[in-house]
Scaffold this active site. Structure first.
Site, PDB file in Angstrom:
ATOM      1  CG  ASP A 293      65.794  30.226  75.852  1.00  0.00           C
ATOM      2  OD1 ASP A 293      66.161  29.736  74.914  1.00  0.00           O
ATOM      3  OD2 ASP A 293      66.413  30.640  76.737  1.00  0.00           O
TER       4      ASP A 293
HETATM    5  C1  GLC Z   1      69.948  30.953  76.982  1.00  0.00           C
HETATM    6  C2  GLC Z   1      69.585  29.734  76.030  1.00  0.00           C
HETATM    7  C3  GLC Z   1      69.014  28.528  77.005  1.00  0.00           C
HETATM    8  C4  GLC Z   1      69.534  28.742  78.491  1.00  0.00           C
HETATM    9  C5  GLC Z   1      68.788  30.070  78.925  1.00  0.00           C
HETATM   10  C6  GLC Z   1      69.452  30.335  80.255  1.00  0.00           C
HETATM   11  O1  GLC Z   1      69.522  31.826  75.928  1.00  0.00           O
HETATM   12  O2  GLC Z   1      68.671  29.625  74.731  1.00  0.00           O
HETATM   13  O3  GLC Z   1      69.408  27.124  76.602  1.00  0.00           O
HETATM   14  O4  GLC Z   1      68.998  27.679  79.244  1.00  0.00           O
HETATM   15  O5  GLC Z   1      69.125  31.105  78.090  1.00  0.00           O
HETATM   16  O6  GLC Z   1      70.756  30.519  80.216  1.00  0.00           O
END
Ligand code: GLC
Length: 754
Positions: A293
């Site tokens: 993430d």
């Molecule tokens: C965010 C989320 C994740 C998302 C990623 C990119 O913090 O936790 O679900 O896909 O970053 O936006």
């Protein structure tokens, strides 16, 4: 000191390019099927053979195109082979530009993989995932994600960070809106449908994308529903509740996984060998790649799981995180770890290979660019809006219709439309709708105007303002505003009151300590209800809210969630009977946050023998939910009867078929979601009082009848036993219930004998 950069001669490069292309071109000669595994692997290995260490590390680096400025231009990083993927870039012209730099101006000519949160649509915003799951209609969900994939790929986005499958049993957690609720069986079915819709029949299917199941794992179990907080989950709860949707995604062929932010049992998910090696790769055989993430690799230092970025790199990489989203920690530290021989080139190749294979399968080497002239036509396809309208109709859940106020008559002479969410566009999109245009959204007011004859007087009153930053109700409006709304209701034949949550009150970093209607909405609700006029409460929301007062004082309540781009038209269809609500709850609706956690699949435990009328585990209120899991009403009525089991006794591994008759006993066509639950009465562990193990959404005309059958076999009857630490199907007596929600009473039993 191994050279991390090896300049190639012209002939060498030419040879290499031909070597890369030939096996794949042969494999691709038949356009409509996936290239052979061997061809993909051979091509990836050929690329790896010619890549420098730095170029390999670049393929494991994903950068934000927006929000996080860089000291080096994107073009420069691409030319140097320092980046293999971007996120938060959705403009096809900009994507083509970056692809051109990668394909034409870098040494290895490896195209970029553009990823994005295509969660519930791209330009066409569909109802939020919690709404889609409330349809209990996998074919609808697959169709929605097919359209979302088509739109995203037409813009050059070939990787969707979807499906989000986190089980949520604490609705204070803002991201409950992005998943499929509390139940692993339903979540797994919804997940399979999403992966099919996004990736198509095989990874690389035209007009489809690479899917990414997230957030591995148990992110929804954050303490107190506080987003990003620690999750403490026993192994049997992980294996029986939180893992099944992820396993379903892997079995459905999902090509990537996103590791979660939080620590699971004190080990951060993005450095968790148990999750990423033992479960994901060894037990489930996952062969795609894992992306962290955002900044979760760097965050291992925040967790105190790494003392510095280099150790964070080592721990995330060793645990099995292939790609570093956003933090550039791999970019800054992996090379040194390789040089110092703390990690080997072979390990690096093994982590880069699945990323290259995904790009090969997606056909990015042959088709790195999109035809910008075609993009808008795809993004504005009228049939996509039509699907969004149908989806919003089918996801709505009718919670109350006591006096059959709904459907309203189109011959109403006047209608009052009240509430802070009645005449707004962006909130109807819900969270994670970045590529959708709020201006394209049909408001509920507009939907009613589209639906009703010009002769119907529609009066709108906001009743109260609503903003997330208002912590209490004293500064979100005035009594005069409420009074105006009351007068509007008094002078109308009926009132539709639209309350709930703004799009920023739900989703990521949007957890709440309370489920109350925010601001002065409760005051508005009670004031309008006090008029005594026919009242329909419509909820726009991303979680269950505290509507206990409404449930006792408002005869008609329809939950439309965040209904998306066609929300206004769909709500009007539902209110006036051009669509019949058939959705069902995917969570147990708490009476208030005081009951949390509350879920239907709980265990049977001690009941104090002293209390003859033991009806609640609290002395100060009921411990049952306001509405049960699987609940939802309809404008017609159904009879579910004649439960028959094919066998009373079966051996382990054998199947029992359960069949029921279903009849539409009402006067309108409608859908019912017939649900089957089991209970294992004894075993090597306590088993939940009920577990969903089958469901079917069907449509029947008035008087229509059908017979449904459900199979119960090893898959449905097995569980992971904490006593034996293994998956077991145990000899036991099983209860079976079939009905319209988790309180179904139509019952029978069978026995699995030793
Ligand atoms: C965010 C989320 C994740 C998302 C990623 C990119 O913090 O936790 O679900 O896909 O970053 O936006």
């Amino acid at each position: 000191m191994t050279s991390r950069r090896r300049p190639g001669s012209l002939l060498r490069n030419l040879t290499f390019v031909i070597a890369c292309l030939s096996p794949f071109v042969q494999a691709q000669s038949h356009e409509t099927s996936a290239p052979s595994e061997a061809a993909v692997q051979q091509r990836a290995n050929t690329l790896l053979h010619h890549m420098t260490t730095d170029e390999k590390i670049g393929q494991l680096t994903q950068l934000f195109y927006q929000y996080f400025p860089d000291t080096v231009s994107f073009e420069e990083r691409i030319r140097k082979g320092q980046v293999g993927s971007f996120l938060f870039i959705t403009d096809p012209v900009a994507i083509n530009h970056l692809q051109h730099v990668a394909v034409e101006e870098s040494r290895m000519h490896i195209p970029l993989l553009i990823g994005f949160d295509v969660i519930h649509g791209f330009r066409t915003t569909f109802p939020v995932p919690l709404a889609l799951a409330s349809s209990w209609d996998p074919s609808l969900i697959e169709h929605v994600q097919t359209v979302a994939a088509h739109e995203a790929s037409a813009a050059g986005v070939r990787w969707a960070f979807t499906p989000m499958v986190d089980i949520a049993r604490d609705p204070r957690w803002g991201r409950i809106v992005e998943g499929a609720g509390e139940d692993p069986y339903l979540d797994a079915a919804v997940t399979r449908a999403q992966v099919r819709g996004l990736q198509g029949p095989y990874l690389g299917s035209p007009e489809h994308v690479l899917a990414c199941v997230k957030h591995f794992a148990a992110y929804g179990a954050a303490d107190g529903g506080r987003d990003y907080d620690s999750s403490y989950v026993s192994e049997d709860l992980l294996r029986n509740v939180y893992f099944p949707p992820f396993h379903a995604a892997i079995d459905a062929g999902v090509g990537s996984v996103m590791s979660a932010y939080m620590d699971l049992n004190d080990v951060p998910a993005s450095g968790n060998t148990f999750l990423l090696q033992q479960v994901l790769r060894k037990e489930w055989g996952f062969s795609g790649f894992v992306v962290s993430d955002a900044f979760a690799v760097q965050d291992l230092t925040t967790h105190g799981f790494a003392s510095d970025p280099q150790e964070a790199t080592y721990r995330a990489f060793s645990a099995g995180v292939n790609m570093d989203m956003g933090s550039k920690t791999y970019l800054a530290n992996l090379g040194n770890l390789i040089e110092d021989k703390k990690l080997s080139t072979a390990q690096l190749d093994n982590m880069v290979r699945p990323v290259l294979e995904a790009k090969i399968r997606l056909g990015l080497f042959e088709h790195p660019y999109v035809d910008v002239a075609q993009t808008e036509a795809v993004l504005k396809a009228p049939e996509s809006r039509a699907l969004a309208r149908l989806a919003a109709q089918r996801t709505a859940v009718l919670l109350r219709n006591e006096s059959h106020t709904l459907p309203l008559s189109k011959s109403l002479s006047s209608l009052a439309l009240i509430g802070p969410l009645a005449n707004v566009q962006k909130p109807l999109q819900g969270p994670w709708s970045f590529a959708g245009e709020p201006k394209d959204v049909v408001t509920i007011l507009q939907g009613l105007r589209n639906k009703l004859p010009a002769s119907t007087r529609i009066e709108y009153a906001q009743g109260t303002d609503l903003k997330r930053e208002y912590q209490n109700d004293d500064n979100t409006g005035s009594d005069a505003e409420i009074e105006k709304a009351v007068q509007t209701a008094m002078h109308a034949d009926a009132t539709v009151l639209v309350l709930g949550e703004l799009d920023d009150m739900s989703g990521e970093a949007a957890s709440r300590s309370s489920l109350d209607l925010a601001g002065r909405q409760q005051r508005l609700l009670e004031a309008v209800a006090a008029t005594g006029k026919p009242l329909v409460l419509v909820l726009v929301n991303g979680r269950p809210l505290n509507i206990s007062w409404a449930a006792a004082h408002v005869s008609t309540i329809l939950d439309v969630w965040y209904p998306g781009i066609e929300g206004g038209n769909a709500v009007a269809d539902l209110l006036f009977g051009d669509a019949n609500p058939g959705g069902k709850l995917t969570f147990s609706w708490p009476r208030s946050e005081d009951q949390i956690p509350i879920y239907y699949a709980h265990n049977l435990t001690h009941v104090p023998e002293t209390s003859k009328d033991f009806v609640s585990r609290y002395w100060d209120g009921p411990s049952s939910p306001l509405y049960p899991f699987g609940y939802g009403l309809n404008y017609t009525s159904f009879a579910i009867s004649n439960l028959k089991l094919s066998h009373r006794q079966v051996g382990a591994g054998e199947r029992v078929e359960a069949s029921v008759d279903v009849e539409n006993t009402g006067s309108k066509a409608g859908d019912e979601v017939v649900q089957l639950y089991i209970h294992q009465r004894s075993g090597s562990a306590s088993r939940p009082v009920r577990q969903l193990k089958g469901f079917r959404r069907i449509t029947l005309a008035p008087g229509g009848k059908t017979t449904l059958s459900f199979a119960l076999g090893k898959d449905e009857l097995s569980y992971w036993s904490p006593s034996t630490q293994a998956w077991v199907e145990e000899p036991a007596e099983f209860d079976v219930w079939v009905g319209e929600d988790s309180t179904a009473s139509l019952h029978d039993t069978f026995t699995v004998h030793p």
